[in-house]
Design a protein around this motif. Sequence first.
Motif, PDB file in Angstrom:
ATOM      1  N   PHE A  93       0.797  -1.217   0.000  1.00 48.90           N
ATOM      2  CA  PHE A  93       0.000   0.000   0.000  1.00 48.90           C
ATOM      3  C   PHE A  93       0.841   1.283   0.000  1.00 48.90           C
ATOM      4  O   PHE A  93       0.560   2.205  -0.783  1.00 48.90           O
ATOM      5  N   PRO A  94       1.859   1.431   0.870  1.00 43.69           N
ATOM      6  CA  PRO A  94       2.639   2.683   0.867  1.00 43.69           C
ATOM      7  C   PRO A  94       3.267   2.998  -0.486  1.00 43.69           C
ATOM      8  O   PRO A  94       3.258   4.154  -0.923  1.00 43.69           O
ATOM      9  N   GLU A  95       3.800   1.989  -1.154  1.00 47.52           N
ATOM     10  CA  GLU A  95       4.435   2.230  -2.452  1.00 47.52           C
ATOM     11  C   GLU A  95       3.408   2.609  -3.511  1.00 47.52           C
ATOM     12  O   GLU A  95       3.661   3.470  -4.361  1.00 47.52           O
ATOM     13  N   ILE A  96       2.227   1.991  -3.442  1.00 53.45           N
ATOM     14  CA  ILE A  96       1.169   2.314  -4.409  1.00 53.45           C
ATOM     15  C   ILE A  96       0.707   3.759  -4.219  1.00 53.45           C
ATOM     16  O   ILE A  96       0.536   4.513  -5.187  1.00 53.45           O
ATOM     17  N   MET A  97       0.529   4.159  -2.943  1.00 53.30           N
ATOM     18  CA  MET A  97       0.077   5.530  -2.679  1.00 53.30           C
ATOM     19  C   MET A  97       1.163   6.545  -3.014  1.00 53.30           C
ATOM     20  O   MET A  97       0.874   7.645  -3.517  1.00 53.30           O
ATOM     21  N   LYS A  98       2.409   6.198  -2.759  1.00 52.52           N
ATOM     22  CA  LYS A  98       3.501   7.102  -3.110  1.00 52.52           C
ATOM     23  C   LYS A  98       3.546   7.329  -4.618  1.00 52.52           C
ATOM     24  O   LYS A  98       3.729   8.463  -5.089  1.00 52.52           O
ATOM     25  N   ALA A  99       3.346   6.264  -5.379  1.00 50.40           N
ATOM     26  CA  ALA A  99       3.321   6.391  -6.846  1.00 50.40           C
ATOM     27  C   ALA A  99       2.137   7.240  -7.289  1.00 50.40           C
ATOM     28  O   ALA A  99       2.246   8.037  -8.234  1.00 50.40           O
ATOM     29  N   GLU A 100       1.009   7.098  -6.607  1.00 48.68           N
ATOM     30  CA  GLU A 100      -0.183   7.880  -6.960  1.00 48.68           C
ATOM     31  C   GLU A 100       0.043   9.365  -6.687  1.00 48.68           C
ATOM     32  O   GLU A 100      -0.247  10.213  -7.541  1.00 48.68           O
ATOM     33  N   LEU A 101       0.562   9.703  -5.513  1.00 49.37           N
ATOM     34  CA  LEU A 101       0.790  11.115  -5.162  1.00 49.37           C
ATOM     35  C   LEU A 101       1.886  11.734  -6.017  1.00 49.37           C
ATOM     36  O   LEU A 101       1.846  12.938  -6.309  1.00 49.37           O
ATOM     37  N   SER A 102       2.853  10.934  -6.428  1.00 50.40           N
ATOM     38  CA  SER A 102       3.967  11.449  -7.232  1.00 50.40           C
ATOM     39  C   SER A 102       3.523  11.886  -8.629  1.00 50.40           C
ATOM     40  O   SER A 102       4.266  12.581  -9.324  1.00 50.40           O
ATOM     41  N   LYS A 103       2.302  11.505  -9.013  1.00 51.96           N
ATOM     42  CA  LYS A 103       1.785  11.959 -10.301  1.00 51.96           C
ATOM     43  C   LYS A 103       1.528  13.466 -10.302  1.00 51.96           C
ATOM     44  O   LYS A 103       1.532  14.115 -11.346  1.00 51.96           O
ATOM     45  N   TYR A 104       1.322  14.029  -9.104  1.00 51.83           N
ATOM     46  CA  TYR A 104       0.868  15.411  -9.008  1.00 51.83           C
ATOM     47  C   TYR A 104       1.932  16.356  -8.472  1.00 51.83           C
ATOM     48  O   TYR A 104       1.743  17.578  -8.530  1.00 51.83           O
ATOM     49  N   VAL A 105       3.019  15.829  -7.928  1.00 49.90           N
ATOM     50  CA  VAL A 105       4.039  16.697  -7.336  1.00 49.90           C
ATOM     51  C   VAL A 105       5.384  16.442  -8.000  1.00 49.90           C
ATOM     52  O   VAL A 105       5.561  15.479  -8.749  1.00 49.90           O
ATOM     53  N   ASN A 106       6.330  17.317  -7.698  1.00 51.59           N
ATOM     54  CA  ASN A 106       7.679  17.188  -8.232  1.00 51.59           C
ATOM     55  C   ASN A 106       8.306  15.868  -7.795  1.00 51.59           C
ATOM     56  O   ASN A 106       8.030  15.371  -6.700  1.00 51.59           O
ATOM     57  N   GLN A 107       9.165  15.327  -8.628  1.00 48.63           N
ATOM     58  CA  GLN A 107       9.767  14.019  -8.336  1.00 48.63           C
ATOM     59  C   GLN A 107      10.566  14.008  -7.040  1.00 48.63           C
ATOM     60  O   GLN A 107      10.732  12.951  -6.414  1.00 48.63           O
ATOM     61  N   ALA A 108      11.068  15.156  -6.617  1.00 49.81           N
ATOM     62  CA  ALA A 108      11.870  15.206  -5.395  1.00 49.81           C
ATOM     63  C   ALA A 108      11.072  15.662  -4.181  1.00 49.81           C
ATOM     64  O   ALA A 108      11.594  15.690  -3.070  1.00 49.81           O
ATOM     65  N   THR A 109       9.812  16.032  -4.377  1.00 49.33           N
ATOM     66  CA  THR A 109       8.977  16.455  -3.255  1.00 49.33           C
ATOM     67  C   THR A 109       8.622  15.250  -2.395  1.00 49.33           C
ATOM     68  O   THR A 109       8.123  14.251  -2.908  1.00 49.33           O
ATOM     69  N   PRO A 110       8.869  15.329  -1.094  1.00 51.43           N
ATOM     70  CA  PRO A 110       8.560  14.173  -0.240  1.00 51.43           C
ATOM     71  C   PRO A 110       7.056  13.969  -0.112  1.00 51.43           C
ATOM     72  O   PRO A 110       6.282  14.925  -0.059  1.00 51.43           O
ATOM     73  N   THR A 111       6.641  12.734  -0.087  1.00 52.73           N
ATOM     74  CA  THR A 111       5.250  12.379   0.197  1.00 52.73           C
ATOM     75  C   THR A 111       5.225  11.657   1.530  1.00 52.73           C
ATOM     76  O   THR A 111       6.116  10.861   1.837  1.00 52.73           O
ATOM     77  N   TYR A 112       4.195  11.938   2.314  1.00 50.52           N
ATOM     78  CA  TYR A 112       4.153  11.432   3.685  1.00 50.52           C
ATOM     79  C   TYR A 112       3.059  10.377   3.812  1.00 50.52           C
ATOM     80  O   TYR A 112       1.863  10.685   3.798  1.00 50.52           O
ATOM     81  N   ILE A 113       3.502   9.139   3.920  1.00 51.75           N
ATOM     82  CA  ILE A 113       2.603   7.996   4.083  1.00 51.75           C
ATOM     83  C   ILE A 113       3.210   7.107   5.170  1.00 51.75           C
ATOM     84  O   ILE A 113       4.323   6.597   5.008  1.00 51.75           O
ATOM     85  N   PHE A 114       2.526   6.973   6.262  1.00 51.24           N
ATOM     86  CA  PHE A 114       3.084   6.164   7.346  1.00 51.24           C
ATOM     87  C   PHE A 114       1.957   5.503   8.120  1.00 51.24           C
ATOM     88  O   PHE A 114       0.823   5.988   8.163  1.00 51.24           O
ATOM     89  N   SER A 115       2.275   4.369   8.725  1.00 49.87           N
ATOM     90  CA  SER A 115       1.281   3.598   9.475  1.00 49.87           C
ATOM     91  C   SER A 115       1.144   4.135  10.891  1.00 49.87           C
ATOM     92  O   SER A 115       1.977   4.904  11.370  1.00 49.87           O
ATOM     93  N   MET A 116       0.086   3.712  11.557  1.00 55.89           N
ATOM     94  CA  MET A 116      -0.098   4.082  12.964  1.00 55.89           C
ATOM     95  C   MET A 116       1.059   3.540  13.806  1.00 55.89           C
ATOM     96  O   MET A 116       1.486   4.184  14.773  1.00 55.89           O
ATOM     97  N   LYS A 117       1.581   2.384  13.416  1.00 55.97           N
ATOM     98  CA  LYS A 117       2.729   1.803  14.116  1.00 55.97           C
ATOM     99  C   LYS A 117       3.942   2.732  13.977  1.00 55.97           C
ATOM    100  O   LYS A 117       4.652   2.985  14.957  1.00 55.97           O
ATOM    101  N   ASP A 118       4.181   3.242  12.776  1.00 57.00           N
ATOM    102  CA  ASP A 118       5.291   4.162  12.555  1.00 57.00           C
ATOM    103  C   ASP A 118       5.094   5.456  13.339  1.00 57.00           C
ATOM    104  O   ASP A 118       6.038   6.017  13.899  1.00 57.00           O
ATOM    105  N   ASP A 119       3.862   5.961  13.352  1.00 52.83           N
ATOM    106  CA  ASP A 119       3.584   7.208  14.049  1.00 52.83           C
ATOM    107  C   ASP A 119       3.829   7.071  15.547  1.00 52.83           C
ATOM    108  O   ASP A 119       4.489   7.918  16.160  1.00 52.83           O
ATOM    109  N   SER A 120       3.320   6.009  16.146  1.00 52.67           N
ATOM    110  CA  SER A 120       3.556   5.799  17.578  1.00 52.67           C
ATOM    111  C   SER A 120       5.033   5.572  17.853  1.00 52.67           C
ATOM    112  O   SER A 120       5.565   6.001  18.882  1.00 52.67           O
TER     113      SER A 120
END
Length: 806
Positions: A643-670
């Motif tokens: 899922f994270p890689e799929i969403m990162k690819a989706e968001l990267s369609k709209y932003v610059n290739q070097a712009t960071p995209t923020y996708i993280f799980s609740m486990k990562d957040d805690s």
Amino acid sequence: MNMIQHHIKLGIRNLLKYKTQSLISIIGLAVGVCCFAICSYTLRVDLNWNHSIKEVERICIVFTETEKGTQTSYSPFASAMLAKEYPEIESATAYSQLQPYTEKLCEIRKTDGTANYFKELFVFADHHFLDFFNIRLINGNPNEIDQTPDAILVTEKTANRLFGTTDVIGKTFTDINDFDDTQKVFTIRGVIENFPKQSDLERYSGIELNTTNEAICSPDSYTYYDGFNSFVKIKPGINIDKLNEKLKKSTLKYPKNKNEIAESIVQLKPLTKRNTLYNRNFFSDSGTIFFIIGLLVLLTALFNYVLFIIGRMMNRIKECGIRQVNGATKCSIFYLLFIEASIAFLIACTCSFAIAELVIPHINSLNPDFSIDNSYVVQLLTQYSIIGLGGIALLCLIVIHNLGKISLIQSLFSNQIIRRHSVLRNIFISIQLVICFLFLGTTWFVKQQSDLIEYRLTNGLSETDKTSTFDVSLNGDKLTPHRPEILQKLRQDPKVEIVCRNGMGFSGAWQLREGRFSWEGISDEEAKSTMGHIYTDPSFFELVNQKLRDGRLYSSEETDKAVVNESFARLFNRNPIGMQINVRYWGTEMSNFQVVGIVSDFINNRYEMNTRPVLPCIYMPFPENSLNMSCLVKIKPEYRKEFPEIMKAELSKYVNQATPTYIFSMKDDSGFYVSREQNIFKLTTIFSIISIIISLLGIYASVTLSTDRRKKEVAIRKINGATPATIVHMFCKSNLLQLFVSACIAFPILILLLKSWLESYAERISIGILPFILIFLLMAVIVAFTIIWQLWRIARINPAEVIKSE
């Protein structure tokens, strides 16, 4: 010279004669010295932080005390007003150092059309900055720089990183800002020397002078940002305490924002003592903690080395007696012992240099925000090697002094002297075991505290739910137009179970302070409270396992309804359901909401969770076209890896290739909020393993030495009918006693440390007896496995062979 060469040969020969003990002491000491150098590095850095800045002894940071604690963020005009009004102050400056306002994504186009991207951090500063901090301008025209809006000055290392040269005057880069959907071309106007190492300035790539950003430079702007640090430089000879007394008696006035003047009673603090301004807890003195941990590991290794050296020296009492009979002086005997001990020590120190070179790059890769300077560690290792040689010389002098008390007859014919020194060996081993107990206990309880905080942060969700629930940030002007499209795709995905729009993500509630909320009959005390608020879809409560306690939840269509948490409900002497609440966070007008339900508490104040984890909180429907949107998504467990890689690819369609995209799980957040505890757990686990291995090797060497000395006694006991089990029990008894005594010393110390540490937490574990029992049993099993083979070997020895060899 011949005598020294002879002693060196003897030393090497004796090291090879006792290969096992020599190897144990050398490896242990090498690891111990390396650990101590790396751990003491953090303390050295803490003590020397900012000292590399020129004239730092005269530089002070401006601060004031408020009801909420120390405040150091000011308008850039505050320090200038101080310099104008007080003759004791020589000069002033201010700069912004908060990342959202100073970070740039630099795009640099090559002649072939390809682009390179660099994430650089600049400071917004006034034109006094360079002179104030005595930073030399290497390339560039000072007069032109002062008159140029948005003048960019880069450090030497930044120029080389971006362009491969320091000849960069006139070169440009484009700041790609996809959050605001803007691009701005900056021209480099100057090159400055690198910022001082081990200082607040070191992490910056350069300076932006004369900024035209209204949010930074103009108090007339509605969005004016006053997150500057203000500094003054006092004149030579000025007493800062007397100046602070003078400042207390007057109020400083300076522009705050549009049509508003701020008034504060300010104070000054030397820049080198800046860290004392902030609330301090158990973790504040991290450098000292690291130093103590490194010292404990070093002591564990040193005890092995000292036991080995002293044991060897005392084993040579007879040899020293013979040398004295043959006319050897105390000086020659000192040279003999010192050279032999120094050979092992210098080999260990050489190995420590090699170990440091291997592990430092790995340590630096784990934490990009803090890097260890190899050359500084080498300097520390050199210092400790010299100090160690001095300690060895002192140790040899003590041994020579003790040998002087032994008569020649005793040294030649008595073995009782050797046995007396087993007491020292037992004491050292006991101290090693105490250190091991401390490390093991710390590791255990830090892990338990970390697990407790994570459990509370995730409201008791299972591991599967924590790793299957994601926060997808859709913030930024570049992404805002595409939100409906992205949400629709998620809702149509059969692998997605819940989609929830949320204004704050997992990070918790945003705070509403006085003047931003009200209700009918609100008291003065209630109006001064700090509230939390969260804009979210009603599916949020299912997502985070937040139970309904009373009333009902609002629906997605009910834009004027809200629910509150139990902490909010406890503020009232009546049920809050049905009351009207007015809230204002963005803009100038209040929005009215009717409370329809009460939900359970969970940690919503994450940045202050150790003091006040749960704020009274208002949950309101997510507004259409909100400036901020985090899309909280719960997916099927089998989908969580891709899922994270799929969403990162989706968001990267709209932003610059070097712009960071923020996708993280609740486990990562805690994990982010318990990273401190998790890092300590990793650290203590590593050092526990190191200390235990070193201690066990020392115990093994000690048991080997003890059994070798007592071969004759064992043989006589066997002749008199002792069984192998009896012999093993005879030796094990002393080791078990050592283990018990060590535990009795270590556990009370551990309890005191734990109580002090846990005071910094609102949510804390209980200290029960079961963990101590388990830790003791674990150490007992480890020690038993270490010595049992050696003891069984000596217990099965043939008495005839021993008597014959003796």
